[in-house]
Design a protein around this motif. Structure first.
Motif, PDB file in Angstrom:
ATOM      1  N   MET A   1       9.711 -21.978  -6.332  1.00 41.94           N
ATOM      2  CA  MET A   1       8.459 -22.389  -6.724  1.00 41.94           C
ATOM      3  C   MET A   1       8.516 -22.485  -8.044  1.00 41.94           C
ATOM      4  N   THR A   2       7.948 -23.621  -8.657  1.00 46.04           N
ATOM      5  CA  THR A   2       7.706 -23.693 -10.290  1.00 46.04           C
ATOM      6  C   THR A   2       6.687 -22.870 -10.676  1.00 46.04           C
ATOM      7  N   LYS A   3       6.734 -22.626 -12.176  1.00 45.58           N
ATOM      8  CA  LYS A   3       5.805 -21.642 -12.643  1.00 45.58           C
ATOM      9  C   LYS A   3       4.207 -22.537 -12.494  1.00 45.58           C
ATOM     10  N   THR A   4       4.193 -23.831 -12.762  1.00 46.16           N
ATOM     11  CA  THR A   4       3.135 -24.541 -12.785  1.00 46.16           C
ATOM     12  C   THR A   4       2.623 -24.523 -11.047  1.00 46.16           C
ATOM     13  N   THR A   5       3.354 -24.610 -10.355  1.00 49.68           N
ATOM     14  CA  THR A   5       2.853 -24.347  -8.917  1.00 49.68           C
ATOM     15  C   THR A   5       2.040 -22.907  -8.733  1.00 49.68           C
ATOM     16  N   ARG A   6       2.710 -21.933  -9.264  1.00 50.76           N
ATOM     17  CA  ARG A   6       2.400 -20.762  -9.085  1.00 50.76           C
ATOM     18  C   ARG A   6       1.164 -20.395  -9.684  1.00 50.76           C
ATOM     19  N   ILE A   7       0.922 -21.063 -10.831  1.00 47.56           N
ATOM     20  CA  ILE A   7      -0.292 -20.926 -11.485  1.00 47.56           C
ATOM     21  C   ILE A   7      -1.394 -21.819 -10.910  1.00 47.56           C
ATOM     22  N   LEU A   8      -1.126 -23.073 -10.311  1.00 43.11           N
ATOM     23  CA  LEU A   8      -1.986 -23.860  -9.489  1.00 43.11           C
ATOM     24  C   LEU A   8      -2.602 -23.059  -8.340  1.00 43.11           C
ATOM     25  N   ALA A   9      -1.612 -22.426  -7.585  1.00 43.39           N
ATOM     26  CA  ALA A   9      -1.933 -21.605  -6.328  1.00 43.39           C
ATOM     27  C   ALA A   9      -2.916 -20.372  -6.560  1.00 43.39           C
ATOM     28  N   ALA A  10      -2.558 -19.598  -7.791  1.00 46.35           N
ATOM     29  CA  ALA A  10      -3.054 -18.586  -8.074  1.00 46.35           C
ATOM     30  C   ALA A  10      -4.663 -19.163  -8.736  1.00 46.35           C
ATOM     31  N   SER A  11      -4.812 -19.905  -9.281  1.00 42.57           N
ATOM     32  CA  SER A  11      -6.055 -20.603  -9.657  1.00 42.57           C
ATOM     33  C   SER A  11      -6.924 -21.108  -8.455  1.00 42.57           C
ATOM     34  N   VAL A  12      -6.308 -21.742  -7.377  1.00 46.36           N
ATOM     35  CA  VAL A  12      -7.045 -22.166  -6.169  1.00 46.36           C
ATOM     36  C   VAL A  12      -7.496 -20.804  -5.387  1.00 46.36           C
ATOM     37  N   ILE A  13      -6.507 -19.767  -5.398  1.00 46.08           N
ATOM     38  CA  ILE A  13      -7.013 -18.753  -4.632  1.00 46.08           C
ATOM     39  C   ILE A  13      -8.319 -17.934  -5.393  1.00 46.08           C
ATOM     40  N   ILE A  14      -8.113 -17.780  -6.626  1.00 46.81           N
ATOM     41  CA  ILE A  14      -9.158 -17.170  -7.288  1.00 46.81           C
ATOM     42  C   ILE A  14     -10.497 -18.093  -7.210  1.00 46.81           C
ATOM     43  N   LEU A  15     -10.597 -19.272  -7.312  1.00 45.31           N
ATOM     44  CA  LEU A  15     -11.538 -19.833  -7.175  1.00 45.31           C
ATOM     45  C   LEU A  15     -12.296 -19.810  -5.747  1.00 45.31           C
ATOM     46  N   LEU A  16     -11.386 -19.752  -4.673  1.00 41.80           N
ATOM     47  CA  LEU A  16     -11.947 -19.446  -3.388  1.00 41.80           C
ATOM     48  C   LEU A  16     -12.570 -18.064  -3.338  1.00 41.80           C
ATOM     49  N   VAL A  17     -11.801 -17.107  -3.704  1.00 43.47           N
ATOM     50  CA  VAL A  17     -12.404 -15.883  -3.523  1.00 43.47           C
ATOM     51  C   VAL A  17     -13.700 -15.504  -4.212  1.00 43.47           C
ATOM     52  N   SER A  18     -13.766 -16.176  -5.561  1.00 40.54           N
ATOM     53  CA  SER A  18     -15.012 -16.007  -6.439  1.00 40.54           C
ATOM     54  C   SER A  18     -16.201 -16.976  -5.802  1.00 40.54           C
ATOM     55  N   ALA A  19     -15.854 -17.998  -4.801  1.00 40.86           N
ATOM     56  CA  ALA A  19     -16.969 -18.598  -4.165  1.00 40.86           C
ATOM     57  C   ALA A  19     -17.632 -17.942  -3.135  1.00 40.86           C
ATOM     58  N   CYS A  20     -17.023 -16.724  -2.778  1.00 40.12           N
ATOM     59  CA  CYS A  20     -17.596 -15.788  -1.684  1.00 40.12           C
ATOM     60  C   CYS A  20     -18.533 -14.840  -2.548  1.00 40.12           C
ATOM     61  N   ALA A  21     -18.515 -14.779  -4.030  1.00 38.50           N
ATOM     62  CA  ALA A  21     -19.254 -13.642  -4.670  1.00 38.50           C
ATOM     63  C   ALA A  21     -20.713 -13.942  -4.698  1.00 38.50           C
ATOM     64  N   SER A  22     -21.728 -13.156  -4.251  1.00 40.68           N
ATOM     65  CA  SER A  22     -22.961 -13.362  -4.427  1.00 40.68           C
ATOM     66  C   SER A  22     -23.930 -12.284  -4.759  1.00 40.68           C
ATOM     67  N   GLN A  23     -24.960 -12.420  -5.083  1.00 41.38           N
ATOM     68  CA  GLN A  23     -25.891 -11.004  -5.232  1.00 41.38           C
ATOM     69  C   GLN A  23     -27.291 -11.684  -4.548  1.00 41.38           C
ATOM     70  N   ILE A  24     -27.581 -10.635  -3.787  1.00 41.77           N
ATOM     71  CA  ILE A  24     -28.717 -10.843  -3.030  1.00 41.77           C
ATOM     72  C   ILE A  24     -30.144 -11.024  -3.771  1.00 41.77           C
ATOM     73  N   ASP A  25     -30.932 -11.798  -3.719  1.00 41.38           N
ATOM     74  CA  ASP A  25     -32.433 -11.843  -4.522  1.00 41.38           C
ATOM     75  C   ASP A  25     -33.065 -10.833  -4.543  1.00 41.38           C
ATOM     76  N   ALA A  26     -33.189  -9.697  -3.892  1.00 44.24           N
ATOM     77  CA  ALA A  26     -33.792  -8.553  -3.881  1.00 44.24           C
ATOM     78  C   ALA A  26     -33.167  -7.607  -4.741  1.00 44.24           C
ATOM     79  N   GLY A  27     -31.801  -7.969  -5.497  1.00 44.61           N
ATOM     80  CA  GLY A  27     -31.052  -7.002  -6.389  1.00 44.61           C
ATOM     81  C   GLY A  27     -31.485  -7.495  -7.638  1.00 44.61           C
ATOM     82  N   VAL A  28     -32.177  -8.572  -7.956  1.00 38.57           N
ATOM     83  CA  VAL A  28     -32.627  -9.241  -9.318  1.00 38.57           C
ATOM     84  C   VAL A  28     -33.992  -9.043  -9.414  1.00 38.57           C
TER      85      VAL A  28
END
Length: 98
Positions: A1-28
């Motif tokens: 795997m090339t370095k660019t492919t690794r960076i792209l794959a890591a970026s996609v994984i980070i974006l997918l995981v961060s999409a799951c992050a949320s805060q309940i309205d009662a917490g704000v």
């Protein structure tokens, strides 16, 4: 795997995981006295101690709920990364004296 492919794959994984992050309205909350940026900064700085304490005492929390949302989160992040040392300690290489 090339370095660019690794960076792209890591970026996609980070974006997918961060999409799951949320805060309940009662917490704000917008009430006076609700923890904001400075409390977030402090809570981030004392996080390691609060986390150890939370293992032994269920009344100790590492994160204030309710808080005022984004500014508290930003302060908490800065407290952990900047004041808490973050990756600075692990990035220093020990030099050998010859």
């Amino acid at each position: 795997m090339t370095k660019t492919t690794r960076i792209l794959a890591a970026s996609v994984i980070i974006l997918l995981v961060s999409a799951c992050a949320s805060q309940i309205d009662a917490g704000v909350a917008e009430d006076a006295g609700t923890p904001g940026f400075l409390w977030g900064l402090w809570h981030g700085f004392v996080f390691p101690f609060a986390w150890i304490g939370s293992l032994f005492d269920p009344d100790i929390a590492v994160y204030a709920v309710p808080n005022n949302g984004g500014w508290y989160d930003f302060g908490f992040f800065l407290g952990i990364t900047v004041l808490g040392g973050g990756s600075w300690f692990s990035s220093k290489k020990k030099r050998r004296k010859d």
